[in-house]
Design an enzyme around this catalytic site. Structure first.
Site, PDB file in Angstrom:
ATOM      1  N   ALA A 229       0.835  -1.196   0.000  1.00  0.00           N
ATOM      2  CA  ALA A 229       0.000   0.000   0.000  1.00  0.00           C
ATOM      3  C   ALA A 229       0.873   1.251   0.000  1.00  0.00           C
ATOM      4  O   ALA A 229       2.055   1.209   0.362  1.00  0.00           O
ATOM      5  CB  ALA A 229      -0.926  -0.017   1.212  1.00  0.00           C
ATOM      6  N   ASP A 230       0.284   2.377  -0.387  1.00  0.00           N
ATOM      7  CA  ASP A 230       1.072   3.593  -0.610  1.00  0.00           C
ATOM      8  C   ASP A 230       1.804   4.087   0.635  1.00  0.00           C
ATOM      9  O   ASP A 230       2.947   4.548   0.550  1.00  0.00           O
ATOM     10  CB  ASP A 230       0.196   4.703  -1.202  1.00  0.00           C
ATOM     11  CG  ASP A 230      -1.074   4.964  -0.400  1.00  0.00           C
ATOM     12  OD1 ASP A 230      -1.289   4.321   0.639  1.00  0.00           O
ATOM     13  OD2 ASP A 230      -1.866   5.820  -0.830  1.00  0.00           O
ATOM     14  N   THR A 231       1.180   3.977   1.805  1.00  0.00           N
ATOM     15  CA  THR A 231       1.834   4.440   3.030  1.00  0.00           C
ATOM     16  C   THR A 231       3.121   3.667   3.283  1.00  0.00           C
ATOM     17  O   THR A 231       4.173   4.245   3.593  1.00  0.00           O
ATOM     18  CB  THR A 231       0.889   4.270   4.231  1.00  0.00           C
ATOM     19  OG1 THR A 231      -0.277   5.063   4.010  1.00  0.00           O
ATOM     20  CG2 THR A 231       1.554   4.696   5.532  1.00  0.00           C
TER      21      THR A 231
END
Length: 483
Positions: A229-231
């Site tokens: 995921a982006d985080t």
């Protein structure tokens, strides 16, 4: 050794960076906005996943991926893609903090027995952004679609699956799985019972593979890494490690740090996520960050945050006794959902615009320092704080943050850190497959170009400002952090 690519499928665009596997240097890059969704696609949080593929194809055009040996995929967290038994999408993907799911979140919390039950089960309390909550909404609102749902993927899972030619095996990584609400970072396993609680029946879940594992290889021989995921991708791209925290300044704020163990917080203040390296990424969020600055700028009749910062710099630390508790939207840390903001310390000499401007910056940063202290109180070491977001560039933020946080502050130059993190993951998987890298140790790439700010002699002053803030918070909301 060669080149690898990292792609980041954000809510509005796809960014691709092609990097040297050894140095991490970006050798070329591509960008494309997602196609505009037609008016018949429904609400803004409903997105046809094909738009992500079209954008990816456009961003990769012109031979961008020529010579690339491996690709890593980062994508927006929490974007749920429900598939039927044949692999077709049951409905458009549900993305973002979907407001439709807020009632479903409260419903789910009650169904399991409260916030503490969820925190113990999966390390987080369901919110509108999490897939488990969207499943509950679908079961309640679109029962036919819920009944047809046989497989659950998130955005990066779906993109990896598509790049590999839609194989029988579907995969995800620990980072992405930890944000679903039905995978527990503490145990490293799914909770299928929570899927059934939300959806009404079981569904197939992707296999969670290791940080350095490959999800597969395309027919053309291109390795695809696990994705995340982006985080988690951005944290990996920034190169944060033990002793580092990241403070993100959006309208709301978030504080996260790398930690070797999962943190289970009974009150739900900490969301216990996993990172993209095999460690953990506890996160504490605040509802109020830059929105407090924007509100103050509007109150003072200022056109932008730069003007507010300039005005604040005419004041001095402590804002002549003015203290702003920036709980304009209620607050999550501390858990005061129905409260309002407070302006304290009004005296004749403090009632000047520059002092209010200074109090807004100090209030925002002290609220984030409270979130940092939640992590510190659980044994998380914080030696450096990476400060992200456009507001991190403001002089008033940079002047106050190191002393209020009690740590060195690093302000990285804006860059595509999620895409870079995805590329670094691809380089890791490639190196492991070639026997050149250890699956426990990612490739070492240089850190970001950044300003480094030390508290220095201002540390004592900053701690005094912080004490002034805490005194007002305790007087106004006694025991808020002991709930």
């Amino acid at each position: 050794m060669g080149i690898v690519a990292g792609l980041d499928s954000a809510p509005d665009f796809t960014r691709i960076v092609v990097c040297d596997t050894d140095t991490g240097a970006v050798v070329r890059q591509g960008y494309a906005p997602h196609p505009v969704q037609g008016p018949d696609t429904g609400r803004s949080s409903d997105v046809d996943p094909q738009a992500w593929l079209l954008s990816l194809g456009e961003a990769a055009s012109g031979g961008l991926l020529e010579g690339v040996q491996a690709i890593g995929v980062s994508a927006q967290a929490g974007a749920l893609v429900p598939l039927d038994a044949q692999g077709g999408t049951v409905r458009p993907a549900m993305t973002g903090g979907d407001k439709r799911a807020q009632v479903a979140a409260a419903d789910l919390v009650d169904a399991l027995g409260g916030r503490e039950a969820w925190a113990q089960a999966v390390g987080c309390v369901p919110g509108a952004a999490q897939p488990v909550t969207k499943l509950r909404w679908m079961a309640r609102t679109e029962p036919e679609n819920a009944a047809r749902t046989a497989v659950l993927l998130q955005a990066h899972d779906w993109l990896v699956w598509q790049l590999l030619g839609r194989p029988v095996r579907r995969t995800t990584d620990r980072g992405g799985a930890s944000g679903t609400g039905y995978w527990a970072a503490a145990t490293g396993g799914y909770r299928p019972d929570l899927v059934e609680l939300a959806l009404g029946h079981q569904a197939m879940l992707p296999e969670v593979i290791g940080p350095a594992d490959a999800a597969g290889t395309t027919p053309e021989g291109l390795m695809i890494s696990a994705g995340t995921a982006d985080t988690m991708a951005a944290a990996f791209g920034l190169g944060i490690g033990l002793g580092d925290a990241v403070v993100s300044l959006g309208a709301s704020g978030s504080v996260m740090a790398v930690h070797p163990e999962p943190l289970v917080d009974r009150g739900g203040a900490i969301t216990s996520l996993a990172d993209a390296t095999g460690m953990h990424l506890p996160v504490v969020t605040t509802l109020n960050a830059v929105r407090a600055l924007r509100g103050t700028a509007e109150l003072l009749g200022l056109p932008d945050l730069e003007s507010l910062s300039d005005l604040a710099m005419k004041s001095t630390p402590g804002a002549h006794g003015l203290v702003l508790l920036p709980y304009l939207e209620g607050e999550r840390t501390p858990n005061l959902p129905h409260t309002a903001g407070t302006l304290a310390g009004l005296r004749r000499e403090s009632m000047k615009p520059e002092h209010l401007a200074r109090a807004a910056f100090e209030g925002m940063l002290c609220g984030l320092a409270d979130a940092l202290d939640v992590l510190r109180g659980r044994g998380v070491e914080v030696r450096r704080v990476f400060l992200l977001g456009p507001a991190a560039e403001l002089p008033a933020v940079q002047a106050a943050a190191p002393a209020l946080f009690g740590a060195q502050v690093v302000v990285p130059q804006p860059a595509d850190y999620a895409a870079t993190g995805a590329a670094r993951q691809a380089a890791w998987a490639l190196g492991v497959s070639q026997g050149a890298l250890d699956p426990r140790t990612p490739p070492v790439w240089p850190g970001p170009v950044a300003q480094v700010l030390d508290p220095g002699e201002e540390l004592a002053v900053g701690q005094a400002v912080r004490q002034q803030y805490v005194a007002v918070r305790e007087q106004t909301h006694p025991g808020a952090f002991q709930q």
